[in-house]
Design an enzyme around this catalytic site. Structure first.
Site, short mmCIF file in Angstrom:
data_model
loop_
_atom_site.label_atom_id
_atom_site.label_comp_id
_atom_site.label_asym_id
_atom_site.label_seq_id
_atom_site.Cartn_x
_atom_site.Cartn_y
_atom_site.Cartn_z
CG ASN A 8 33.31 -2.45 96.13
OD1 ASN A 8 32.78 -2.82 95.09
ND2 ASN A 8 32.67 -1.75 97.06
CD GLU A 38 27.29 -2.96 96.09
OE1 GLU A 38 26.75 -4.06 95.89
OE2 GLU A 38 26.70 -1.88 96.00
CG HIS A 76 30.24 5.45 94.93
ND1 HIS A 76 29.89 5.52 96.25
CD2 HIS A 76 29.86 4.21 94.50
CE1 HIS A 76 29.32 4.37 96.62
NE2 HIS A 76 29.30 3.56 95.58
CG HIS A 80 25.27 2.69 93.60
ND1 HIS A 80 24.89 1.43 93.98
CD2 HIS A 80 26.51 2.86 94.11
CE1 HIS A 80 25.85 0.88 94.70
NE2 HIS A 80 26.85 1.72 94.79
ZN LIG Z 1 28.76 1.52 95.65
#
Ligand SMILES: [Zn+2]
Length: 218
Positions: free
Chosen positions: A27, A72, A92, A152
């Protein structure tokens, strides 16, 4: 914020095109004054449109847009509240995420990492979307322009979206470099003295800036 929403869409497309995000993972956000434009939750970034970019205030209340912001959002808002206007990119990305599953920090194996603030810390694992993760990331960013989150992914910030994107790609390149070097042996890291020497040379040469042959730059 319309222009910013368009810039975020273009950034999402580039991240997907260059393989740093897959599907809905990742994002992007930009703060301007008291507003933050950020990608909505569940959006396939490769296909994002301006309607997939929601505008919220600094408390996270929706100002413009029909879609709930990214899960997030708390992380993005925490960084934006701390640092003012600027941009945050979370991915990611494959090499960044791989190293975040193994290392406690990415050491300074290449001088380009100095533009991220030196060694890149791997933040202790907290589940996505939690205040604990948001606090840990924004705290670590006091001294760093990019961080890794254990098991993550990666987060970068910049004064502009272009800068945050550059740092995202630089971090991914550096993580890939570390992974490749590790297959050949134990990567050497630059000492504090070597890092300082690089900084001094970079300041003298104005490294990283275009320099016209007949211009003032040396
Ligand atoms: Zn993430």
């Amino acid at each position: 914020m319309d222009e910013i929403r368009g810039d975020i869409v273009a950034a999402c497309h580039r991240l997907a095109r260059e393989g740093l995000v897959v599907g809905t993972a990742g994002n992007v956000s930009v703060r301007r004054d008291d507003l933050v434009a950020l990608t909505a939750t569940g959006v396939v970034l490769a296909e994002a449109t301006v309607d997939d970019v929601t505008v919220v205030d600094l408390a996270g209340e929706i100002v413009t847009g029909g879609l709930r912001p990214t899960s997030e959002a708390g992380l993005h808002l925490s960084v934006h509240r701390k640092f003012g206007d600027g941009a945050v990119v979370h991915t990611h990305a494959p090499a960044s995420t791989a190293l975040a599953c193994v290392l406690d920090e990415l050491p300074v194996i290449h001088y380009q990492l100095l533009s991220l603030g030196g060694a890149v810390p791997v933040i202790e694992f907290h589940p996505f979307g939690t205040p604990e993760l948001a606090d840990a990331v924004s705290e670590a960013m006091v001294h760093k322009n990019a961080v890794l989150m254990a098991n993550h992914g990666a987060v970068s910030r910049g004064a502009t979206l272009a800068e945050a994107m550059d740092r995202t790609f630089l971090l991914e390149w550096a993580c890939d470099l570390y992974a490749r070097a590790s297959t050949l042996g134990t990567p050497k890291t630059l000492t504090q003295q070597q890092q300082q020497a690089v900084i001094e040379v970079a300041l003298t040469l104005q490294y990283g800036k275009p320099q016209p042959v007949n211009g003032d730059s040396q």
